[in-house]
Design an enzyme around this catalytic site. Structure first.
Site, PDB file in Angstrom:
ATOM      1  N   ASN A   1      35.800  36.963  27.500  1.00  0.00           N
ATOM      2  CA  ASN A   1      34.406  36.629  27.153  1.00  0.00           C
ATOM      3  C   ASN A   1      33.444  36.975  28.290  1.00  0.00           C
ATOM      4  O   ASN A   1      32.383  37.571  28.072  1.00  0.00           O
ATOM      5  CB  ASN A   1      34.257  35.126  26.890  1.00  0.00           C
ATOM      6  CG  ASN A   1      34.933  34.679  25.617  1.00  0.00           C
ATOM      7  OD1 ASN A   1      35.396  35.500  24.836  1.00  0.00           O
ATOM      8  ND2 ASN A   1      34.990  33.372  25.403  1.00  0.00           N
TER       9      ASN A   1
ATOM     10  N   ASN B   1      40.978  25.882  34.121  1.00  0.00           N
ATOM     11  CA  ASN B   1      39.583  26.295  33.907  1.00  0.00           C
ATOM     12  C   ASN B   1      38.558  25.327  34.508  1.00  0.00           C
ATOM     13  O   ASN B   1      37.373  25.658  34.636  1.00  0.00           O
ATOM     14  CB  ASN B   1      39.273  26.496  32.411  1.00  0.00           C
ATOM     15  CG  ASN B   1      39.896  27.751  31.817  1.00  0.00           C
ATOM     16  OD1 ASN B   1      40.214  27.791  30.629  1.00  0.00           O
ATOM     17  ND2 ASN B   1      40.069  28.792  32.622  1.00  0.00           N
TER      18      ASN B   1
ATOM     19  N   ARG C   1      27.825  34.988  31.576  1.00  0.00           N
ATOM     20  CA  ARG C   1      29.168  34.649  31.094  1.00  0.00           C
ATOM     21  C   ARG C   1      29.085  33.650  29.936  1.00  0.00           C
ATOM     22  O   ARG C   1      29.842  33.744  28.976  1.00  0.00           O
ATOM     23  CB  ARG C   1      29.998  34.051  32.240  1.00  0.00           C
ATOM     24  CG  ARG C   1      30.354  35.039  33.341  1.00  0.00           C
ATOM     25  CD  ARG C   1      31.208  34.377  34.413  1.00  0.00           C
ATOM     26  NE  ARG C   1      32.356  33.710  33.829  1.00  0.00           N
ATOM     27  CZ  ARG C   1      33.513  34.313  33.529  1.00  0.00           C
ATOM     28  NH1 ARG C   1      33.671  35.593  33.797  1.00  0.00           N
ATOM     29  NH2 ARG C   1      34.502  33.636  32.986  1.00  0.00           N
TER      30      ARG C   1
ATOM     31  N   ARG D   1      49.690  38.550  31.009  1.00  0.00           N
ATOM     32  CA  ARG D   1      50.410  37.393  31.547  1.00  0.00           C
ATOM     33  C   ARG D   1      50.212  36.216  30.596  1.00  0.00           C
ATOM     34  O   ARG D   1      49.359  36.273  29.706  1.00  0.00           O
ATOM     35  CB  ARG D   1      49.942  37.054  32.971  1.00  0.00           C
ATOM     36  CG  ARG D   1      48.483  36.909  33.126  1.00  0.00           C
ATOM     37  CD  ARG D   1      48.069  36.515  34.546  1.00  0.00           C
ATOM     38  NE  ARG D   1      46.630  36.527  34.582  1.00  0.00           N
ATOM     39  CZ  ARG D   1      45.891  37.590  34.907  1.00  0.00           C
ATOM     40  NH1 ARG D   1      46.463  38.709  35.298  1.00  0.00           N
ATOM     41  NH2 ARG D   1      44.578  37.534  34.852  1.00  0.00           N
TER      42      ARG D   1
ATOM     43  N   ARG E   1      47.040  38.015  23.245  1.00  0.00           N
ATOM     44  CA  ARG E   1      46.096  37.771  24.344  1.00  0.00           C
ATOM     45  C   ARG E   1      45.199  39.003  24.466  1.00  0.00           C
ATOM     46  O   ARG E   1      45.684  40.101  24.720  1.00  0.00           O
ATOM     47  CB  ARG E   1      46.816  37.544  25.675  1.00  0.00           C
ATOM     48  CG  ARG E   1      45.816  37.298  26.791  1.00  0.00           C
ATOM     49  CD  ARG E   1      46.461  36.993  28.122  1.00  0.00           C
ATOM     50  NE  ARG E   1      45.436  36.564  29.073  1.00  0.00           N
ATOM     51  CZ  ARG E   1      45.662  35.779  30.118  1.00  0.00           C
ATOM     52  NH1 ARG E   1      46.872  35.332  30.348  1.00  0.00           N
ATOM     53  NH2 ARG E   1      44.678  35.446  30.936  1.00  0.00           N
TER      54      ARG E   1
ATOM     55  N   ASP F   1      40.655  35.811  25.587  1.00  0.00           N
ATOM     56  CA  ASP F   1      40.316  36.187  26.957  1.00  0.00           C
ATOM     57  C   ASP F   1      39.348  37.380  26.968  1.00  0.00           C
ATOM     58  O   ASP F   1      39.399  38.231  26.086  1.00  0.00           O
ATOM     59  CB  ASP F   1      41.602  36.548  27.722  1.00  0.00           C
ATOM     60  CG  ASP F   1      41.386  36.512  29.230  1.00  0.00           C
ATOM     61  OD1 ASP F   1      40.326  36.043  29.679  1.00  0.00           O
ATOM     62  OD2 ASP F   1      42.290  36.966  29.961  1.00  0.00           O
TER      63      ASP F   1
HETATM   64  C1  IPE Z   1      38.109  33.300  27.992  1.00  0.00           C
HETATM   65  O1  IPE Z   1      37.228  34.243  28.510  1.00  0.00           O
HETATM   66  C2  IPE Z   1      37.407  32.121  27.420  1.00  0.00           C
HETATM   67  C3  IPE Z   1      37.680  30.800  27.974  1.00  0.00           C
HETATM   68  C4  IPE Z   1      38.339  30.454  29.044  1.00  0.00           C
HETATM   69  C5  IPE Z   1      37.083  29.729  27.212  1.00  0.00           C
HETATM   70  P1  IPE Z   1      37.045  34.294  30.090  1.00  0.00           P
HETATM   71  O2  IPE Z   1      35.974  33.361  30.459  1.00  0.00           O
HETATM   72  O3  IPE Z   1      38.366  34.077  30.743  1.00  0.00           O
HETATM   73  O4  IPE Z   1      36.546  35.777  30.320  1.00  0.00           O
HETATM   74  P2  IPE Z   1      36.902  36.715  31.537  1.00  0.00           P
HETATM   75  O5  IPE Z   1      38.403  36.765  31.655  1.00  0.00           O
HETATM   76  O6  IPE Z   1      36.274  36.132  32.756  1.00  0.00           O
HETATM   77  O7  IPE Z   1      36.333  38.022  31.156  1.00  0.00           O
HETATM   78 MG    MG Z   2      39.817  35.239  31.555  1.00  0.00          MG
END
Ligand code: IPE
Ligand code: MG
Length: 239
Positions: free
Chosen positions: A23, A69, A34, A191, A185, A21
């Site tokens: 990224n 997601n 992102r 969480r 995590r 988490d």
């Molecule tokens: C996690 O990073 C990666 C995946 C879901 C593949 P995020 O994309 O959740 O990064 P934040 O939480 O928005 O910073």
């Molecule tokens: Mg995230």
């Protein structure tokens, strides 16, 4: 860092899991997209998997993409799918002649997944299923509640009227994996987000603030030391 000493420590976990988490936030803080954060996150993932393997940890699970997601912008989802597609090609090449089994936990029949991902995931699972060494378990299109419901529905279909824990476990994506000892995590979110609700009841959890793209080998060693310093009692009292 004395890796040999760490490797031979009996308290090392046998199954480690990562909720990768942070990224997106890591990238945004640097004025980057992102998607770029995911790209770097996947480089981190490769390094961490190699390191986990090198440390002799038997199983490694990674929460790569959740059922939830899909609610992200299409461009981001598409980019992640491209990364998974490439990841499957790379693992195939890298591990085919090694003693590594690959299990993809998640709904691989979901039509929203690109066909190439579905086909490659099934192929890689099939072709590595008899390997007995390291197990790599990327969780893609995974949701813990959905996994449990999927197990329940399969059990109903099979006509079994009563199950015990062992039988129930055998219907989960993770049936062939060892119990999950340690879950990390990253990014400071505290969480569990529908990850391994059945499997994690006796797992040790650790929530470092570091966002995933910046999570280093040194950070993993630190996490392992914290894990090993904990007293896992599983509800018992040991005099
Ligand atoms: C996690 O990073 C990666 C995946 C879901 C593949 P995020 O994309 O959740 O990064 P934040 O939480 O928005 O910073
Ligand atoms: Mg995230």
């Amino acid at each position: 860092m004395n890796l040999e000493k760490l490797k031979s420590d009996k308290r090392m976990p046998k199954h480690i899991a990562f909720i990768i988490d942070g990224n997106g936030r890591w990238a945004k803080r640097r004025g980057l997209s992102r998607s770029f954060g995911h790209k770097i996150g996947f480089n981190t993932l490769k390094k961490q998997i190699d390191f986990v393997h090198e440390l002799g940890i038997k199983n490694c699970s990674i929460f790569c993409f959740s059922k939830e997601n899909w609610n992200r912008p299409v461009s981001e989802v598409n980019y992640l799918m491209e990364l998974f597609d490439n990841m499957l090609d790379e693992y195939f090449e890298k591990y085919m002649d090694k003693d590594v089994r690959i299990i993809i936990s998640g709904d691989m029949d979901d039509a929203r997944l690109p066909e190439t991902v579905r086909v490659k995931a099934k192929k890689i699972m099939e072709e590595t299923k008899n390997k007995t060494g390291f197990i790599l378990n990327p969780c893609i299109n995974y949701g813990g509640r959905q996994e449990i419901l999927n197990a329940v529905n399969q059990i109903i279909k099979s006509g079994i009227s009563q199950v015990d824990e062992k039988t129930f476990n055998s219907y989960l994506y993770t049936a062939e994996l060892l119990p999950v000892d340690f879950i990390i995590r990253t990014s400071g979110e505290i969480r569990t987000s529908n990850f391994f609700p059945w499997q994690s009841v006796y797992s040790e959890w650790y929530f470092p603030k570091t966002p995933w793209p910046a999570f280093s080998k040194k950070d993993l060693v630190k996490a392992l030391k914290i894990y090993m310093s904990r007293n896992r009692r599983f509800g018992e009292i040991k005099e």
